[in-house]
Design a protein around this motif. Structure first.
Motif, PDB file in Angstrom:
ATOM      1  N   HIS A 243       0.843  -1.197   0.000  1.00 32.19           N
ATOM      2  CA  HIS A 243       0.000   0.000   0.000  1.00 32.19           C
ATOM      3  C   HIS A 243       0.876   1.243   0.000  1.00 32.19           C
ATOM      4  N   ASN A 248      -3.762   3.206  -0.799  1.00 38.22           N
ATOM      5  CA  ASN A 248      -4.070   2.620  -2.100  1.00 38.22           C
ATOM      6  C   ASN A 248      -3.166   1.419  -2.355  1.00 38.22           C
ATOM      7  N   GLY A 283      -7.173   4.777   1.269  1.00 41.43           N
ATOM      8  CA  GLY A 283      -7.321   4.929  -0.170  1.00 41.43           C
ATOM      9  C   GLY A 283      -7.734   6.322  -0.560  1.00 41.43           C
ATOM     10  N   ARG A 290     -13.548   2.858  -4.230  1.00 44.84           N
ATOM     11  CA  ARG A 290     -12.616   2.053  -3.431  1.00 44.84           C
ATOM     12  C   ARG A 290     -13.195   0.673  -3.120  1.00 44.84           C
TER      13      ARG A 290
END
Length: 454
Positions: A243, A248, A283, A290
């Protein structure tokens, strides 16, 4: 007044009354079916899955269906058929009778396989996922007195919760008897209590086991710590690369897109997910993007010494299981290769990284247009009193893609009985009784509308 509208209104009132009268018996049958602990994992007694299939077969036979139980190397599935009037379309109704393990009984507020009502919901393992789906099909048949205006095939699978491994063989061998103009797959959810939904996209799935090896054997952490890496610390560093700082997914090359715009504020996300106070969502982009159309990455298991039994040792190997959800149009093989490349390229300190594919499944995206979808939306609006919304689902249901591939000409309607409070797969899974009645009515109305269309 438009006679067609009058006719639909009369039929709605008639079917609504029938469903309402049927609900006590439908609920009794649902609770009886739910008491069978039909967990399809190998570590559980598979005689219960056989008992569940037999119980489903009995329910369908009672509605006049020609029924057979089939098994193609896996758990038993039930196929029932009821021919329709000459020239009428055929509708395939899908559900599954296997369920998830209950987990720790201490996490439940009532016994997991003893349905218990509290505040308009009934709590039990599998009552929503997906035995209520089975009974919604039975209710639709009963509402029509066992003589629906369309041909009906009911297919109730017995291993959806373990990835439907024998489904391709069943579709290959029995596909001719499952051919239909419309396929209703009752294993999804509605938008919220009081608002129905058609699920038009599903994310795909790639699940892997990653192993990080730093040592041939464990060694004293005081003697070698500081100069020698250990497998668990190396694994933690590797997992952290999956991530970016916003949360994200950092695996390069994965597909992503924006989801449809529906009102889904952060307070609703927090409430539905049970996000702890002070924890921020991760995110970027809209929350629905998402959840529905962007990839996600979750560590769902780690092999490690327990805190209570940990030795003062550099652990030689760390292992973790990762669940990656992918864009509805992403090819699972491509996604797996991208993930494998990321993990091997980010091996910390030269540790040996091995990636093993555990499971994968394709996503789904429907072109939800045409007369059958129009009739489905009308049936939903009749049952709820409000129009349905088209939604995506972040979870993966690989069998949907299997049906879409096998029957490309059929209109695929992904429906379901769940709502945001259902907690499928978790402790205290439940079914909202009011929504369940609306689901049963909507399916009965859909059969009626498709018969008129035919």
């Amino acid at each position: 007044m438009n006679p067609t509208s009058t006719s639909h209104a009369d039929r709605r009132a008639e079917l609504s009354g029938r469903v309402q009268d049927l609900m006590p018996a439908i609920r009794d049958d649902l609770e009886t079916l739910t008491r069978i602990p039909s967990v399809s994992l190998d570590s559980f007694d598979q005689r219960h899955v056989d008992d569940s299939a037999a119980a489903v077969a009995d329910l369908l036979e009672a509605e006049g269906m020609q029924v057979r139980i089939v098994r193609e190397g896996g758990r038993p599935a039930v196929i029932g058929h009821l021919p329709g009037p000459e020239g009428a379309p055929t509708v395939l109704l899908y559900a599954h009778h296997d369920v998830q393990p209950p987990g720790d009984d201490a996490d439940w507020d009532s016994a997991p396989f003893e349905p218990t009502e509290r505040d308009g919901r009934v709590y039990a393992r599998g009552i929503a996922d997906d035995k209520a789906g089975v009974m919604a099909h039975v209710a639709a048949l009963r509402a029509h007195g066992g003589r629906p205006p369309v041909g009906v095939t009911v297919f109730v699978e017995g291993e959806e919760e373990i990835a439907s491994e024998s489904l391709p063989a069943i579709l290959d061998k029995h596909g001719d008897s499952l051919t239909a103009d419309a396929i209703v797959l009752a294993d999804s959810q509605n938008w919220k209590i009081g608002v129905p939904a058609l699920t038009t996209t599903l994310r795909g799935l790639v699940r892997v086991v990653v192993e990080v090896k730093a040592l041939d054997h464990g060694v004293h952490s005081g003697m070698f710590g500081g100069a020698v890496p250990d497998g668990l610390t190396a694994l933690a560093r590797l997992l952290a690369t999956l991530h970016d700082d916003e949360g994200n997914v950092a695996v390069q090359g994965l597909l992503t897109s924006e989801a449809a715009e529906l009102d889904y504020p952060e307070e609703v996300l927090r409430a539905e997910a049970g996000l702890a106070e002070g924890v921020s969502p991760i995110g970027s982009g809209s929350f629905l993007s998402r959840l529905w159309t962007k990839p996600s990455m979750t560590v769902i298991g780690i092999d490690a010494p327990s805190v209570a039994k940990a030795a003062n040792l550099l652990t030689p190997v760390g292992r973790a299981k990762l669940s990656m959800r992918i864009h509805p149009a992403e090819d699972p093989d491509t996604a797996y290769r991208l993930l494998e490349a990321h993990l091997t390229e980010h091996a910390p300190w030269g540790c040996q990284v091995t990636v093993t594919l555990d499971d994968q499944g394709a996503g789904f995206s429907a072109d939800a247009q045409g007369p059958i979808y129009e009739q489905a939306r009308a049936a939903f609006e009749d049952a709820w009193g409000v129009p349905p919304v088209d939604i995506g689902v972040g979870g993966s249901i690989p069998f949907v893609a299997a049906f879409a591939e096998k029957f490309p000409e059929a209109a695929i309607l992904v429906t379901g009985v769940e709502d945001p409070d259902t907690r499928a797969h978790a402790a205290n899974e439940s079914l909202h009784l009011g929504e369940f009645e609306r689901v049963c009515l909507a399916e009965a109305l859909l059969l009626d509308r498709l018969g008129r269309m035919g």
